[in-house]
Motif scaffolding. Sequence first.
Motif, PDB file in Angstrom:
ATOM      1  N   VAL A 126       0.844  -1.202   0.000  1.00 14.24           N
ATOM      2  CA  VAL A 126       0.000   0.000   0.000  1.00 14.24           C
ATOM      3  C   VAL A 126       0.873   1.243   0.000  1.00 14.24           C
ATOM      4  O   VAL A 126       0.435   2.312  -0.390  1.00 14.24           O
ATOM      5  CB  VAL A 126      -0.977  -0.026   1.203  1.00 14.24           C
ATOM      6  CG1 VAL A 126      -1.866   1.198   1.228  1.00 14.24           C
ATOM      7  CG2 VAL A 126      -1.828  -1.281   1.164  1.00 14.24           C
ATOM      8  N   ASP A 127       2.138   1.092   0.414  1.00 14.05           N
ATOM      9  CA  ASP A 127       3.126   2.167   0.399  1.00 14.05           C
ATOM     10  C   ASP A 127       2.753   3.303   1.345  1.00 14.05           C
ATOM     11  O   ASP A 127       2.909   4.476   1.017  1.00 14.05           O
ATOM     12  CB  ASP A 127       3.331   2.676  -1.036  1.00 14.05           C
ATOM     13  CG  ASP A 127       4.661   3.383  -1.209  1.00 14.05           C
ATOM     14  OD1 ASP A 127       5.600   3.075  -0.453  1.00 14.05           O
ATOM     15  OD2 ASP A 127       4.754   4.249  -2.106  1.00 14.05           O
ATOM     16  N   LEU A 128       2.267   2.919   2.518  1.00 15.71           N
ATOM     17  CA  LEU A 128       1.923   3.921   3.520  1.00 15.71           C
ATOM     18  C   LEU A 128       3.139   4.218   4.392  1.00 15.71           C
ATOM     19  O   LEU A 128       3.944   3.329   4.655  1.00 15.71           O
ATOM     20  CB  LEU A 128       0.789   3.413   4.413  1.00 15.71           C
ATOM     21  CG  LEU A 128      -0.579   3.230   3.770  1.00 15.71           C
ATOM     22  CD1 LEU A 128      -1.559   2.641   4.780  1.00 15.71           C
ATOM     23  CD2 LEU A 128      -1.106   4.539   3.228  1.00 15.71           C
ATOM     24  N   PRO A 129       3.250   5.446   4.866  1.00 15.27           N
ATOM     25  CA  PRO A 129       4.329   5.766   5.802  1.00 15.27           C
ATOM     26  C   PRO A 129       4.112   5.034   7.132  1.00 15.27           C
ATOM     27  O   PRO A 129       2.985   4.659   7.481  1.00 15.27           O
ATOM     28  CB  PRO A 129       4.229   7.278   5.991  1.00 15.27           C
ATOM     29  CG  PRO A 129       3.070   7.747   5.211  1.00 15.27           C
ATOM     30  CD  PRO A 129       2.446   6.598   4.504  1.00 15.27           C
ATOM     31  N   VAL A 130       5.170   4.863   7.879  1.00 17.61           N
ATOM     32  CA  VAL A 130       5.116   4.147   9.149  1.00 17.61           C
ATOM     33  C   VAL A 130       4.045   4.747  10.067  1.00 17.61           C
ATOM     34  O   VAL A 130       3.293   4.015  10.722  1.00 17.61           O
ATOM     35  CB  VAL A 130       6.502   4.157   9.847  1.00 17.61           C
ATOM     36  CG1 VAL A 130       6.420   3.598  11.250  1.00 17.61           C
ATOM     37  CG2 VAL A 130       7.508   3.383   9.017  1.00 17.61           C
ATOM     38  N   ALA A 131       3.956   6.062  10.101  1.00 18.22           N
ATOM     39  CA  ALA A 131       2.982   6.716  10.989  1.00 18.22           C
ATOM     40  C   ALA A 131       1.547   6.303  10.634  1.00 18.22           C
ATOM     41  O   ALA A 131       0.732   6.050  11.523  1.00 18.22           O
ATOM     42  CB  ALA A 131       3.128   8.233  10.907  1.00 18.22           C
ATOM     43  N   ASP A 132       1.234   6.224   9.351  1.00 21.43           N
ATOM     44  CA  ASP A 132      -0.112   5.827   8.931  1.00 21.43           C
ATOM     45  C   ASP A 132      -0.383   4.364   9.256  1.00 21.43           C
ATOM     46  O   ASP A 132      -1.480   3.996   9.677  1.00 21.43           O
ATOM     47  CB  ASP A 132      -0.308   6.058   7.431  1.00 21.43           C
ATOM     48  CG  ASP A 132      -0.401   7.532   7.069  1.00 21.43           C
ATOM     49  OD1 ASP A 132      -0.411   8.376   7.987  1.00 21.43           O
ATOM     50  OD2 ASP A 132      -0.462   7.840   5.869  1.00 21.43           O
ATOM     51  N   VAL A 133       0.625   3.514   9.066  1.00 18.52           N
ATOM     52  CA  VAL A 133       0.467   2.098   9.394  1.00 18.52           C
ATOM     53  C   VAL A 133       0.227   1.949  10.898  1.00 18.52           C
ATOM     54  O   VAL A 133      -0.634   1.177  11.325  1.00 18.52           O
ATOM     55  CB  VAL A 133       1.690   1.273   8.935  1.00 18.52           C
ATOM     56  CG1 VAL A 133       1.568  -0.176   9.391  1.00 18.52           C
ATOM     57  CG2 VAL A 133       1.851   1.347   7.422  1.00 18.52           C
ATOM     58  N   ALA A 134       0.974   2.700  11.695  1.00 19.02           N
ATOM     59  CA  ALA A 134       0.795   2.649  13.153  1.00 19.02           C
ATOM     60  C   ALA A 134      -0.621   3.062  13.532  1.00 19.02           C
ATOM     61  O   ALA A 134      -1.251   2.430  14.391  1.00 19.02           O
ATOM     62  CB  ALA A 134       1.818   3.561  13.834  1.00 19.02           C
ATOM     63  N   LEU A 135      -1.135   4.073  12.868  1.00 20.38           N
ATOM     64  CA  LEU A 135      -2.500   4.531  13.137  1.00 20.38           C
ATOM     65  C   LEU A 135      -3.509   3.441  12.765  1.00 20.38           C
ATOM     66  O   LEU A 135      -4.420   3.134  13.536  1.00 20.38           O
ATOM     67  CB  LEU A 135      -2.775   5.810  12.344  1.00 20.38           C
ATOM     68  CG  LEU A 135      -4.083   6.516  12.607  1.00 20.38           C
ATOM     69  CD1 LEU A 135      -4.110   7.069  14.021  1.00 20.38           C
ATOM     70  CD2 LEU A 135      -4.272   7.647  11.612  1.00 20.38           C
ATOM     71  N   LEU A 136      -3.325   2.828  11.604  1.00 17.27           N
ATOM     72  CA  LEU A 136      -4.238   1.777  11.153  1.00 17.27           C
ATOM     73  C   LEU A 136      -4.175   0.538  12.045  1.00 17.27           C
ATOM     74  O   LEU A 136      -5.185  -0.122  12.274  1.00 17.27           O
ATOM     75  CB  LEU A 136      -3.931   1.377   9.712  1.00 17.27           C
ATOM     76  CG  LEU A 136      -4.315   2.390   8.658  1.00 17.27           C
ATOM     77  CD1 LEU A 136      -3.758   1.987   7.305  1.00 17.27           C
ATOM     78  CD2 LEU A 136      -5.820   2.534   8.580  1.00 17.27           C
ATOM     79  N   MET A 137      -2.972   0.222  12.515  1.00 18.63           N
ATOM     80  CA  MET A 137      -2.800  -0.979  13.332  1.00 18.63           C
ATOM     81  C   MET A 137      -3.017  -0.686  14.816  1.00 18.63           C
ATOM     82  O   MET A 137      -2.981  -1.593  15.638  1.00 18.63           O
ATOM     83  CB  MET A 137      -1.411  -1.581  13.106  1.00 18.63           C
ATOM     84  CG  MET A 137      -1.234  -2.163  11.714  1.00 18.63           C
ATOM     85  SD  MET A 137       0.396  -2.908  11.437  1.00 18.63           S
ATOM     86  CE  MET A 137       0.343  -4.308  12.578  1.00 18.63           C
ATOM     87  N   ASP A 138      -3.204   0.581  15.139  1.00 15.23           N
ATOM     88  CA  ASP A 138      -3.437   0.995  16.518  1.00 15.23           C
ATOM     89  C   ASP A 138      -2.287   0.537  17.430  1.00 15.23           C
ATOM     90  O   ASP A 138      -2.493  -0.118  18.454  1.00 15.23           O
ATOM     91  CB  ASP A 138      -4.779   0.458  17.025  1.00 15.23           C
ATOM     92  CG  ASP A 138      -5.233   1.164  18.299  1.00 15.23           C
ATOM     93  OD1 ASP A 138      -4.844   2.336  18.497  1.00 15.23           O
ATOM     94  OD2 ASP A 138      -5.967   0.545  19.087  1.00 15.23           O
TER      95      ASP A 138
END
Length: 177
Positions: A126-138
Motif C-alpha cells: 500500500v506504500d503507507l508511511p510508518v505513521a499511517d500504518v501505526a494509526l491503522l494498526m493501533d
Amino acid sequence: MVTRTPELTGFCREAWPRLVGALSLYTGDRHVAEELSQEALVRVCERWTEVRAMESPMGWAHRVGFNLASSHYRRRGAERRARQRLGAVVDVTAPPVEAADALALRNAVAALPESQRRALVLRYYVDLPVADVALLMDCPENTVKTHTRRAIESLRGAGLTTDDELRTESKEMHGGE
C-alpha cells in the motif's frame, strides 16, 4: 442514498487496485480480495461524507478491508469446524495457476504472523508511511518497524526477497505508480 460525485468516483478508481492488491497479498486469494475490496468500497460510499473528511480516507478503506478479511476467515473457520462436527466433506478447489515465484512469495507472506503480514502489506504494497500504518494498526510506530523488520527477515531467511524486490513488486502491482 449515495450521490455519485467525481471526487468519490476518483477515489474509488484509485482505491480499487490498491485494495485488491493489498488484500490479495494479505489473504492469498485474489477472488476473496476482490469481494472484500468491493465491500470495503461500498462502505466508503455509504459514509463518503465522513470518510472524505478523515485524515487518511485511503487508510480507512484499507482498515475496513483488513477487518473484513479477518471476519471472513473467522467465519470460514467456524464453518469448517461445523462441517467437521457434522461429518461433511469439505470441497477444496485448487487455486488458479500462478508463476512459481509469485506463489512462493504469496505463501510465505501468508505464513507470517498476522501483525507482521499486515505491517508488511500496508508498508510495502500500500506504500503507507510508518505513521499511517501505526494509526491503522493501533500501535506505536516502533512496533510497526519491528513487525516489518521481522517479516522481511523471515522472507529473506526463506531466500525469497530483498527490500528492493518488495518495492519493485509493489510498484509493478500498482501499475508502475
